[in-house]
Scaffold this motif. Sequence first.
Motif, PDB file in Angstrom:
ATOM      1  N   SER A   1     -10.747   9.311  25.270  1.00 55.78           N
ATOM      2  CA  SER A   1     -10.511   8.239  26.250  1.00 55.78           C
ATOM      3  C   SER A   1     -10.298   6.908  25.532  1.00 55.78           C
ATOM      4  N   SER A   2      -9.727   5.939  26.251  1.00 51.41           N
ATOM      5  CA  SER A   2      -9.496   4.646  25.615  1.00 51.41           C
ATOM      6  C   SER A   2      -9.621   3.508  26.629  1.00 51.41           C
ATOM      7  N   MET A   3      -9.619   2.286  26.114  1.00 49.97           N
ATOM      8  CA  MET A   3      -9.681   1.097  26.963  1.00 49.97           C
ATOM      9  C   MET A   3      -8.597   0.130  26.507  1.00 49.97           C
ATOM     10  N   ASP A   4      -7.777  -0.286  27.455  1.00 49.94           N
ATOM     11  CA  ASP A   4      -6.709  -1.252  27.176  1.00 49.94           C
ATOM     12  C   ASP A   4      -7.256  -2.659  27.463  1.00 49.94           C
ATOM     13  N   HIS A   5      -6.600  -3.668  26.979  1.00 51.17           N
ATOM     14  CA  HIS A   5      -6.930  -5.064  27.280  1.00 51.17           C
ATOM     15  C   HIS A   5      -5.613  -5.706  27.702  1.00 51.17           C
ATOM     16  N   LYS A   6      -5.393  -5.771  29.034  1.00 50.04           N
ATOM     17  CA  LYS A   6      -4.049  -6.092  29.543  1.00 50.04           C
ATOM     18  C   LYS A   6      -3.722  -7.563  29.613  1.00 50.04           C
ATOM     19  N   ARG A   7      -4.734  -8.411  29.759  1.00 48.92           N
ATOM     20  CA  ARG A   7      -4.454  -9.837  29.925  1.00 48.92           C
ATOM     21  C   ARG A   7      -4.169 -10.487  28.582  1.00 48.92           C
ATOM     22  N   ALA A   8      -3.398 -11.569  28.648  1.00 48.14           N
ATOM     23  CA  ALA A   8      -2.957 -12.232  27.410  1.00 48.14           C
ATOM     24  C   ALA A   8      -4.092 -12.948  26.682  1.00 48.14           C
ATOM     25  N   GLY A   9      -5.106 -13.409  27.428  1.00 48.82           N
ATOM     26  CA  GLY A   9      -6.110 -14.267  26.797  1.00 48.82           C
ATOM     27  C   GLY A   9      -7.486 -13.638  26.692  1.00 48.82           C
ATOM     28  N   ASP A  10      -8.303 -14.212  25.807  1.00 49.34           N
ATOM     29  CA  ASP A  10      -9.680 -13.752  25.609  1.00 49.34           C
ATOM     30  C   ASP A  10     -10.446 -13.776  26.923  1.00 49.34           C
ATOM     31  N   GLY A  11     -11.383 -12.848  27.087  1.00 50.37           N
ATOM     32  CA  GLY A  11     -12.200 -12.789  28.294  1.00 50.37           C
ATOM     33  C   GLY A  11     -11.385 -12.359  29.496  1.00 50.37           C
ATOM     34  N   ASP A  12     -10.311 -11.612  29.263  1.00 47.18           N
ATOM     35  CA  ASP A  12      -9.445 -11.115  30.346  1.00 47.18           C
ATOM     36  C   ASP A  12      -8.908 -12.249  31.209  1.00 47.18           C
ATOM     37  N   THR A  13      -8.389 -13.279  30.563  1.00 53.18           N
ATOM     38  CA  THR A  13      -7.775 -14.394  31.283  1.00 53.18           C
ATOM     39  C   THR A  13      -6.272 -14.396  30.985  1.00 53.18           C
ATOM     40  N   GLY A  14      -5.522 -15.204  31.749  1.00 56.61           N
ATOM     41  CA  GLY A  14      -4.095 -15.342  31.483  1.00 56.61           C
ATOM     42  C   GLY A  14      -3.275 -14.242  32.126  1.00 56.61           C
ATOM     43  N   LEU A  15      -2.017 -14.193  31.756  1.00 57.20           N
ATOM     44  CA  LEU A  15      -1.069 -13.286  32.413  1.00 57.20           C
ATOM     45  C   LEU A  15      -1.268 -11.841  31.986  1.00 57.20           C
ATOM     46  N   ASN A  16      -0.772 -10.929  32.836  1.00 58.30           N
ATOM     47  CA  ASN A  16      -0.779  -9.512  32.481  1.00 58.30           C
ATOM     48  C   ASN A  16       0.269  -9.266  31.406  1.00 58.30           C
ATOM     49  N   THR A  17      -0.041  -8.414  30.449  1.00 67.91           N
ATOM     50  CA  THR A  17       0.915  -8.083  29.382  1.00 67.91           C
ATOM     51  C   THR A  17       1.067  -6.568  29.328  1.00 67.91           C
ATOM     52  N   GLY A  18       1.859  -6.094  28.411  1.00 70.72           N
ATOM     53  CA  GLY A  18       1.948  -4.652  28.185  1.00 70.72           C
ATOM     54  C   GLY A  18       0.691  -4.094  27.549  1.00 70.72           C
ATOM     55  N   GLY A  19      -0.223  -4.948  27.107  1.00 74.46           N
ATOM     56  CA  GLY A  19      -1.466  -4.502  26.456  1.00 74.46           C
ATOM     57  C   GLY A  19      -1.644  -5.241  25.138  1.00 74.46           C
ATOM     58  N   MET A  20      -2.809  -5.891  24.964  1.00 72.93           N
ATOM     59  CA  MET A  20      -3.056  -6.732  23.777  1.00 72.93           C
ATOM     60  C   MET A  20      -3.989  -6.073  22.770  1.00 72.93           C
ATOM     61  N   GLY A  21      -4.436  -4.861  23.094  1.00 76.69           N
ATOM     62  CA  GLY A  21      -5.309  -4.158  22.160  1.00 76.69           C
ATOM     63  C   GLY A  21      -6.016  -3.028  22.868  1.00 76.69           C
ATOM     64  N   THR A  22      -6.535  -2.100  22.092  1.00 76.12           N
ATOM     65  CA  THR A  22      -7.196  -0.922  22.666  1.00 76.12           C
ATOM     66  C   THR A  22      -8.355  -0.500  21.761  1.00 76.12           C
ATOM     67  N   ILE A  23      -9.296   0.207  22.381  1.00 73.71           N
ATOM     68  CA  ILE A  23     -10.336   0.878  21.596  1.00 73.71           C
ATOM     69  C   ILE A  23     -10.460   2.310  22.120  1.00 73.71           C
ATOM     70  N   ALA A  24     -10.958   3.199  21.290  1.00 74.35           N
ATOM     71  CA  ALA A  24     -11.251   4.572  21.701  1.00 74.35           C
ATOM     72  C   ALA A  24     -12.431   5.065  20.876  1.00 74.35           C
ATOM     73  N   PRO A  25     -13.300   5.902  21.427  1.00 72.08           N
ATOM     74  CA  PRO A  25     -13.358   6.277  22.841  1.00 72.08           C
ATOM     75  C   PRO A  25     -13.898   5.150  23.710  1.00 72.08           C
ATOM     76  N   ASN A  26     -13.712   5.288  25.027  1.00 71.32           N
ATOM     77  CA  ASN A  26     -14.162   4.294  25.995  1.00 71.32           C
ATOM     78  C   ASN A  26     -15.599   4.625  26.418  1.00 71.32           C
ATOM     79  N   PRO A  27     -16.561   3.711  26.194  1.00 70.08           N
ATOM     80  CA  PRO A  27     -17.967   4.024  26.471  1.00 70.08           C
ATOM     81  C   PRO A  27     -18.256   4.302  27.947  1.00 70.08           C
ATOM     82  N   TYR A  28     -17.388   3.824  28.845  1.00 68.45           N
ATOM     83  CA  TYR A  28     -17.608   4.090  30.267  1.00 68.45           C
ATOM     84  C   TYR A  28     -17.259   5.521  30.641  1.00 68.45           C
ATOM     85  N   TYR A  29     -16.552   6.200  29.761  1.00 68.26           N
ATOM     86  CA  TYR A  29     -16.154   7.590  30.035  1.00 68.26           C
ATOM     87  C   TYR A  29     -17.243   8.509  29.488  1.00 68.26           C
ATOM     88  N   THR A  30     -18.336   8.595  30.237  1.00 72.09           N
ATOM     89  CA  THR A  30     -19.482   9.409  29.814  1.00 72.09           C
ATOM     90  C   THR A  30     -19.156  10.883  30.052  1.00 72.09           C
TER      91      THR A  30
END
Length: 422
Positions: free
Chosen positions: A209-238
């Motif tokens: 599993s993974s987690m995207d970070h779609k907003r342009a700015g830190d703290g999920d602020t700013g416009l939606n983008t194609g994705g500014m970074g990802t991590i895997a695995p996603n800790p919420y996917y227990t």
Amino acid sequence: MKLMVIGSGGREHALIRSLKKNPTVTEIYALPGNGGIASDAVCVDIGAKDIPAIVRFAREAAIDYAVVAPDDPLALGCVDALEAIGVPCFGPHKAAAEIESSKVFAKNLMRKYGIPTAAYEVFNSAEAALSYLDTAPLPTVVKADGLALGKGVIIAKTREEARTAVREIMQEKRFGDSGSRVVIEEFLEGPEVSVLCFTDGKTVVPMVSSMDHKRAGDGDTGLNTGGMGTIAPNPYYTPEVAERCMREIFLPTIRAMKQEGREFRGCLYFGLMITFDGPKVIEYNCRFGDPETQVVLPLLDSDLLTVMQAVTEGRLADCPVRFRDAHACCVILASAGYPEHYEKGLPISIPEDVLPHVYVAGAALRDGQLVTGGGRVLGVTAVADTLLEAIGEAYRMADQITFENRYCRRDIGQRALQAKQN
Ligand code: AMP
Ligand code: GLY
């Protein structure tokens, strides 16, 4: 084996790097690829939407296997066209790709087969949508039916915002024909999880599993983008959530598609929200995600081409798919101004030892020099035993890459780190 990969982003670069590891692969062509992909594949100047030219090239170059990565060619029937001339492909047929290319189709499929998703209404006219908005619960979510470069989703906090969204999509046709119908749906809350699955239409094998970070700015602020970074695995996917997703979402979706005569073969991407009532589908994509692929494939232990061929040939049940027990983090370096206006053609410098960890998204070669050529320029992926180490290493490498007007989010993975600590 001669391979062909359709597409030109960081995702395609990651796919090509993984495919190259198979010793039977002699050549990989990227259509069109980009200046960075050119160091790992032969780039051919044919656009990903030019299906007749793609088919002609596949025939002339005697391609043995094709991977169709982006949404547009899949929606246009690229796989159908290549199979018609005998080229086996990784990717769904046009009829199955509709699970992404029409949100109305996807929502109606989920309703018909009882797959958990946000409650919704479909509208064919702006008048009907606007009158529904007089009483719709707020916030509300307005979605253009068709492909809209990931920008056709508007989360409206007020009725006026929602009305503006409907007018822009349906009357001003901001997303072209994508906007002849809209879906207006319930606003859901909870952490988001991306799960990419291999499926041959019968068996479904979730990737890490993974987690995207779609907003342009830190703290999920700013416009939606194609994705500014990802991590895997996603800790919420227990493990509990994973088990529930398999039972309530993944298998029912695969069976539903088969039942509808649209058997899905390829990578089916589940965009999920883990709500108080359990996991729900936010969206389906009929392909690998970008930049999810850049953290998922580096954790894949099995040979990618072997798994892809098993998918194509309908024998995924007999093909082991293993992932490393490790963590990955991908930081995207973009051009200042993205996702709106930004400059192109600026020289990029990447240290030699960082290069193998870089997936190039938007860059061109100018007299042998790599220069920026897109909003998202490249991604840097680190793999480590812990998420904390992976994040540190990704930023350490990213900070050695220079180009003018470069910007990145500084908080990729922080939300996941906090989730792990709670
Ligand atoms: P999509 O293009 O469908 O992935 O939507 C883009 C983003 O909008 C998603 O990643 C979510 O963060 C958000 N979103 C979409 N649908 C909903 C919804 N029903 N409730 C809350 N957020 C949503
Ligand atoms: N990262 C989301 C997508 O590929 O659509």
